[in-house]
Design a protein around this motif. Structure first.
Motif, PDB file in Angstrom:
ATOM      1  N   VAL A 571      14.156  -1.387 -22.018  1.00 58.22           N
ATOM      2  CA  VAL A 571      15.035   0.255 -21.676  1.00 58.22           C
ATOM      3  C   VAL A 571      14.473   1.727 -21.793  1.00 58.22           C
ATOM      4  CG1 VAL A 571      17.501   1.071 -21.534  1.00 58.22           C
ATOM      5  CG2 VAL A 571      17.176  -1.131 -21.580  1.00 58.22           C
ATOM      6  N   ARG A 572      13.698   0.907 -23.257  1.00 57.36           N
ATOM      7  CA  ARG A 572      13.287   2.005 -23.892  1.00 57.36           C
ATOM      8  C   ARG A 572      11.852   2.542 -22.848  1.00 57.36           C
ATOM      9  NH1 ARG A 572      15.048  -0.361 -28.543  1.00 57.36           N
ATOM     10  NH2 ARG A 572      13.216  -1.031 -28.633  1.00 57.36           N
ATOM     11  N   PHE A 573      11.012   1.554 -22.935  1.00 55.43           N
ATOM     12  CA  PHE A 573       9.715   1.956 -22.071  1.00 55.43           C
ATOM     13  C   PHE A 573      10.423   2.283 -20.481  1.00 55.43           C
ATOM     14  CE2 PHE A 573       7.448   0.773 -18.159  1.00 55.43           C
ATOM     15  CZ  PHE A 573       6.419   0.550 -18.216  1.00 55.43           C
ATOM     16  N   TRP A 574      11.223   2.122 -19.792  1.00 60.60           N
ATOM     17  CA  TRP A 574      11.328   2.884 -18.401  1.00 60.60           C
ATOM     18  C   TRP A 574      11.709   4.527 -19.128  1.00 60.60           C
ATOM     19  CZ3 TRP A 574       9.167   1.178 -14.851  1.00 60.60           C
ATOM     20  CH2 TRP A 574       8.389  -0.068 -14.043  1.00 60.60           C
ATOM     21  N   ALA A 575      12.666   4.056 -19.833  1.00 58.04           N
ATOM     22  CA  ALA A 575      13.498   6.008 -20.194  1.00 58.04           C
ATOM     23  C   ALA A 575      12.307   6.654 -20.630  1.00 58.04           C
ATOM     24  CB  ALA A 575      14.853   5.627 -21.705  1.00 58.04           C
ATOM     25  N   ARG A 576      11.061   5.901 -21.837  1.00 64.32           N
ATOM     26  CA  ARG A 576      10.774   7.057 -21.484  1.00 64.32           C
ATOM     27  C   ARG A 576       9.139   7.496 -20.252  1.00 64.32           C
ATOM     28  NH1 ARG A 576       9.198   2.840 -25.864  1.00 64.32           N
ATOM     29  NH2 ARG A 576       7.473   2.230 -24.496  1.00 64.32           N
ATOM     30  N   ASN A 577       9.308   7.042 -19.678  1.00 66.62           N
ATOM     31  CA  ASN A 577       9.067   7.414 -18.362  1.00 66.62           C
ATOM     32  C   ASN A 577       9.500   8.246 -17.514  1.00 66.62           C
ATOM     33  OD1 ASN A 577       5.754   6.265 -18.488  1.00 66.62           O
ATOM     34  ND2 ASN A 577       6.412   4.205 -18.977  1.00 66.62           N
ATOM     35  N   GLY A 578      11.243   8.436 -17.783  1.00 62.56           N
ATOM     36  CA  GLY A 578      11.279   9.702 -17.419  1.00 62.56           C
ATOM     37  C   GLY A 578      12.236   8.791 -15.901  1.00 62.56           C
ATOM     38  N   TYR A 579      12.854   7.595 -16.399  1.00 69.69           N
ATOM     39  CA  TYR A 579      13.740   6.925 -15.470  1.00 69.69           C
ATOM     40  C   TYR A 579      15.162   7.090 -16.216  1.00 69.69           C
ATOM     41  CZ  TYR A 579      10.050   5.134 -12.888  1.00 69.69           C
ATOM     42  OH  TYR A 579       9.353   4.895 -11.822  1.00 69.69           O
ATOM     43  N   ARG A 580      16.214   7.211 -15.866  1.00 69.65           N
ATOM     44  CA  ARG A 580      17.528   7.142 -15.974  1.00 69.65           C
ATOM     45  C   ARG A 580      18.308   6.705 -15.171  1.00 69.65           C
ATOM     46  NH1 ARG A 580      14.642   8.122 -19.657  1.00 69.65           N
ATOM     47  NH2 ARG A 580      14.928  11.236 -20.429  1.00 69.65           N
ATOM     48  N   THR A 581      19.570   5.987 -16.352  1.00 72.19           N
ATOM     49  CA  THR A 581      20.686   5.163 -15.851  1.00 72.19           C
ATOM     50  C   THR A 581      21.541   5.034 -15.410  1.00 72.19           C
ATOM     51  OG1 THR A 581      19.943   4.167 -18.205  1.00 72.19           O
ATOM     52  CG2 THR A 581      21.637   2.600 -17.097  1.00 72.19           C
ATOM     53  N   VAL A 582      21.529   4.925 -13.553  1.00 72.28           N
ATOM     54  CA  VAL A 582      22.744   4.922 -12.617  1.00 72.28           C
ATOM     55  C   VAL A 582      23.481   3.988 -12.809  1.00 72.28           C
ATOM     56  CG1 VAL A 582      21.619   7.098 -11.642  1.00 72.28           C
ATOM     57  CG2 VAL A 582      21.278   4.533 -11.376  1.00 72.28           C
ATOM     58  N   HIS A 583      23.381   2.715 -13.050  1.00 72.21           N
ATOM     59  CA  HIS A 583      23.759   1.409 -12.711  1.00 72.21           C
ATOM     60  C   HIS A 583      23.964   0.113 -14.151  1.00 72.21           C
ATOM     61  CE1 HIS A 583      26.459  -0.995 -11.338  1.00 72.21           C
ATOM     62  NE2 HIS A 583      25.987  -2.554 -10.148  1.00 72.21           N
ATOM     63  N   CYS A 584      24.726  -0.159 -14.228  1.00 63.51           N
ATOM     64  CA  CYS A 584      24.638  -2.294 -15.579  1.00 63.51           C
ATOM     65  C   CYS A 584      24.896  -2.609 -14.496  1.00 63.51           C
ATOM     66  CB  CYS A 584      25.140  -1.625 -16.444  1.00 63.51           C
ATOM     67  SG  CYS A 584      24.992  -3.137 -16.967  1.00 63.51           S
ATOM     68  N   SER A 585      25.117  -3.576 -13.678  1.00 68.72           N
ATOM     69  CA  SER A 585      25.523  -4.750 -13.455  1.00 68.72           C
ATOM     70  C   SER A 585      26.490  -5.534 -14.492  1.00 68.72           C
ATOM     71  CB  SER A 585      24.336  -6.026 -13.180  1.00 68.72           C
ATOM     72  OG  SER A 585      24.769  -6.984 -14.024  1.00 68.72           O
ATOM     73  N   THR A 586      27.798  -6.253 -12.815  1.00 69.35           N
ATOM     74  CA  THR A 586      29.000  -6.674 -14.121  1.00 69.35           C
ATOM     75  C   THR A 586      28.326  -8.261 -14.159  1.00 69.35           C
ATOM     76  OG1 THR A 586      29.979  -6.635 -12.285  1.00 69.35           O
ATOM     77  CG2 THR A 586      30.487  -4.824 -13.872  1.00 69.35           C
ATOM     78  N   THR A 587      27.693  -8.268 -14.029  1.00 66.71           N
ATOM     79  CA  THR A 587      27.351 -10.310 -13.688  1.00 66.71           C
ATOM     80  C   THR A 587      25.557 -10.432 -14.285  1.00 66.71           C
ATOM     81  OG1 THR A 587      26.404 -10.385 -11.818  1.00 66.71           O
ATOM     82  CG2 THR A 587      28.626 -10.571 -12.413  1.00 66.71           C
ATOM     83  N   ARG A 588      25.529 -11.139 -14.806  1.00 66.53           N
ATOM     84  CA  ARG A 588      24.637 -11.405 -15.437  1.00 66.53           C
ATOM     85  C   ARG A 588      22.843 -11.789 -14.055  1.00 66.53           C
ATOM     86  NH1 ARG A 588      23.764 -11.686 -20.613  1.00 66.53           N
ATOM     87  NH2 ARG A 588      25.317 -11.899 -22.327  1.00 66.53           N
ATOM     88  N   ASN A 589      22.213 -11.180 -14.074  1.00 65.65           N
ATOM     89  CA  ASN A 589      20.853 -11.914 -13.482  1.00 65.65           C
ATOM     90  C   ASN A 589      20.330 -13.134 -13.685  1.00 65.65           C
ATOM     91  OD1 ASN A 589      17.519 -12.088 -12.572  1.00 65.65           O
ATOM     92  ND2 ASN A 589      18.311  -9.970 -12.077  1.00 65.65           N
ATOM     93  N   GLU A 590      20.490 -13.468 -12.679  1.00 68.86           N
ATOM     94  CA  GLU A 590      20.347 -14.896 -12.794  1.00 68.86           C
ATOM     95  C   GLU A 590      18.815 -15.361 -13.053  1.00 68.86           C
ATOM     96  OE1 GLU A 590      20.573 -16.980  -8.527  1.00 68.86           O
ATOM     97  OE2 GLU A 590      22.989 -16.890  -8.875  1.00 68.86           O
TER      98      GLU A 590
END
Length: 754
Positions: A571-590
């Motif tokens: 998350v920190r890597f993508w945030a440093r590169n200008g990406y911003r959170t718009v969603h968090c899934s409610t189930t775990r990624n398989e």
């Protein structure tokens, strides 16, 4: 055309060398399948001087045709049924239902002395044909006409050039290649010896077919101890699962409880079969419950299977855990299994199931940081055919199962500033085998479950774009971008109503799950994968590559985006590169075992509008979602994804609520008097960060106000000595928040306690 003679010669050489051979029957489909039936008959009636039982060979045909009466038929989509089995002859009809994955699955099913038969269209025209199978690569708004044929063109080149591959033109009735290699007779296998001080039963060692397998079994004896980890690596067909099964049976015979896990039970079926046979041979098999996947030994020992999501909790406190196909499981789950007294990780180095190199890079770092004593063992000798088998070598080359990044020394002095940014189009990759292998080798490391179909997508899918950083001609970092969005209104409406649109993951989630019918209109690039050479990680190559991609494409699209299993560093890597959170899934990624985060980086007004409305909705969802579906989200992940959003809701607390919060922070007030107010203020802080709180205090804000866990659990999880201390710490955490965001009512309440 003397097809009988070609088959007889291939079979005789294959039997003599204990190798396999590949026969390509190119041309009209009906002629090709008829020729395949003739080839099977010729194989059955060949010489039996070196091989008995070939008059009635085990033959399987993979085809969509239902009028195949001369062999067992399987439709290509069910090719996984051949896993763990062997056949004398496998016929694969490549006219329909063909894919790189299917090819990868069937190759390993052919036994030594056997024949793999490919029934293909005419080789010259096959790469340019467009069939229903190409539809899966035609991601909207692209059509099947946009799909290239580079994968099949490269495959044809290997068929026409690789040793051990015969090519017959069934239309012209000519033999283009006879496929003979002049191989010598196979050398006898090395005798297996039982170690002098073997702890496992002698019968287990006598069951081993190679010295490699016996060495692996000897290493697995360490599972009798504690605080140990054994890593068993091998290519497919080396008997690693059989060795794990012999170890499991030996441990159970000694009264121990062995928990086995794998991505699916079929992956571990060989482990159970070998354990069952051994326990039966030892006379200690008490019961075998096939439905529950449990073997019971007379002395109380057991071998039992559980799916990974259940196994990580180590129910029943097993004495040892065996993880088969470990490379296909996320690090989070592998790390949890280290809590068992002893754990074995059995994994495929090269193969469609997953890749051992991803396992090496990700998990071995965690293993080195643990208190486990690790033992490595590798199996190289094939079980069912001789080493150097030309069909195996061909499959590795054709499907890039052994692709790997550049060797460490050639990139060890590389720096981001000297790297050259380069577009890697499919034609350039197909034309440069060295470049393709380095590129695909890095992409393999970026994902847990890279498969042969991913190679076909890289070379043929019209929605994919590949970019790289190179130093001295070697690929140091690579990014794979997928074009998404730009969908017509009809498709957007279909997606909104629950229809699936291939290859548009971010618009699909924003539309079908988050109910935004316009989300598929803007055009964007999703960063499908990004990887940096393991010798140069955390040195800025990934950020440099992303910046170059942004510079190239920002004016051409409305957004860049990414979806991934969220961990704090990512998350920190993508945030440093200008990406911003718009969603968090409610189930775990398989795949990753984590909750998935979706982040956007808008590049146009349309992208800004898309981002802004979903950022607002994301914060509103997280206020309530963290105490519902996301109650088990790691507090550090929650902190980072909230920090990485571009929207911060103002705390709309009533005067009474401000007085409750201020009283709890500075006086005798109670959290339970207005928990919603504490939740709103916690969310404001975690998205705004105008106040400097410690990481522990922020974890407390997540764990209690937002996730609403009981005080006892919060205190235990965050290492407070008592619930009273935990309550006081929460009050202390709210003091600077009251000072920063509080109204006059909050200030007035605070003054009561000064």
């Amino acid at each position: 055309m003397d097809l009988d003679g070609v088959v007889a010669a291939l079979r005789a050489e294959a039997v003599r060398a204990n190798e396999r051979r590949l026969l390509t029957l190119a041309g009209d489909r009906n002629r090709g399948l008829a020729a395949a039936a003739d080839a099977v008959a010729a194989y059955a009636h060949g010489s039996t001087s070196d091989r008995t039982g070939a008059e009635n060979p085990d033959v399987t045909v993979l085809t969509t045709r239902d009028n195949v009466g001369w062999a067992e038929r399987i439709v290509p989509r069910d090719a996984s049924r051949l896993l763990g089995t062997t056949r004398d002859v496998v016929v694969l009809d490549a006219h329909a239902g063909f894919s790189a994955n299917v090819l990868g699955r069937v190759v390993g099913a052919v036994d030594g002395g056997g024949l793999l038969v490919l029934v293909t269209p005419p080789l010259d025209g096959w790469p340019d044909e467009r069939t229903d199978d190409d539809e899966r690569l035609a991601v909207p708004p692209f059509t099947v006409d946009d799909v290239t044929g580079h994968f099949r063109r490269r495959l044809v080149e290997t068929l026409r050039s690789h040793p051990g591959v015969a090519v017959v033109d069934v239309d012209a009735e000519t033999v283009e290649r006879d496929g003979l290699t002049g191989a010598a007779r196979a050398r006898p296998r090395e005798n297996v010896t039982v170690p002098d001080a073997a702890a496992f039963p002698r019968t287990a060692y006598e069951t081993c077919l190679t010295a490699d397998q016996a060495d692996a079994l000897s290493a697995l004896e360490r599972l009798r101890g504690r605080d140990v980890a054994v890593i068993v690596e091998a290519d497919r067909g080396r008997g690693k699962s059989a060795a794990a099964g012999l170890a499991a049976g030996s441990l159970a015979a000694d009264g121990r409880d062995v928990l086995v896990t794998a991505p699916a039970y079929r992956n571990a079926a060989e482990v159970f079969e070998r354990a069952r046979v051994l326990l039966d041979a030892l006379g200690t098999l008490a019961d075998a419950d096939d439905e529950a996947h449990v073997l019971s030994a007379a002395g109380g020992g057991t071998v039992r299977f559980l799916a990974p999501e259940t196994a990580v909790d180590l129910p029943g406190d097993p004495d040892a855990v065996i993880v088969d196909e470990a490379a296909a499981l996320p690090v989070r789950r592998l790390e949890a299994l280290l809590d068992a007294p002893a754990t074995a990780f059995v994994t495929t180095v090269h193969g469609y199931e997953g890749t051992g190199r991803g396992f090496d890079v990700r998990f071995r770092e965690r293993l080195a940081e643990s208190d486990r004593t690790a033992t490595d063992v590798r199996l190289d000798d094939p079980i069912r055919y001789a080493a150097g088998d030309p069909v195996e070598v061909w499959a590795f080359r054709a499907l890039l199962l052994d692709a790997r990044p550049a060797v460490d020394p050639v990139v060890e002095d590389a720096s981001p500033s000297e790297a050259t940014y380069r577009a890697l189009d499919a034609e350039a990759l197909r034309a440069d085998e060295h470049l393709l292998r380095e590129t695909f080798g890095l992409l393999v490391l970026a994902h847990y479950r890279t498969e042969p179909d991913d190679l076909a997508r890289l070379l043929d899918a019209p929605n994919l774009t590949c970019r790289a950083l190179r130093v001295d001609g070697h690929v140091v970092a690579v990014a794979l971008l997928a074009r998404e969005g730009g969908l017509p209104e009809s498709l957007r409406e279909e997606m909104y109503e629950g229809g699936r649109v291939r290859g548009n993951m971010l618009p699909d989630v924003l539309t079908s799950q988050l109910r935004d019918v316009e989300a598929g209109a803007p055009v964007g690039y999703r960063v499908l994968r990004i990887a940096t050479h393991h010798a140069r990680r955390s040195e800025g190559f990934g950020s440099r590559l992303l910046a170059a991609c942004h510079d190239e494409f920002d004016d051409a699209v409305d957004w860049f985006g990414v979806g991934y299993g969220a961990t704090p560093p990512l998350v920190r890597f993508w945030a440093r590169n200008g990406y911003r959170t718009v969603h968090c899934s409610t189930t775990r990624n398989e795949t990753s075992g984590e909750y998935s985060a979706i982040m956007l980086r808008p590049t146009s007004p349309a992208g800004e509008r898309l981002h802004d409305r979903h950022a607002r909705r994301f914060c509103a969802r997280m206020r309530d979602g963290l105490c519902d579906a996301l109650r088990d989200l790691d507090p550090d992940v929650a902190r980072e994804i909230l920090r990485a959003t571009a929207h911060s809701p103002s705390p709309a607390l009533a005067d009474h609520e401000w007085r409750v919060v201020a009283a709890a922070a500075f006086g005798p007030g109670l959290y339970d008097a207005a928990p919603g107010a504490f939740r709103d203020l916690a969310l404001t802080h975690l998205t705004d960060r105008r106040v400097d709180l410690s990481a522990r205090a922020e974890r407390l804000l997540v764990h209690k106000p937002l996730q609403a866990h009981a005080w006892e659990r919060v205190a235990a999880d965050l290492d407070y000595v008592s619930t009273r201390q935990c309550m006081r710490a929460l009050g202390a955490a709210y003091r600077p928040l009251v000072d920063c965001y509080g109204t006059d009512a909050a200030t007035e309440e605070r003054r009561r306690y000064e």
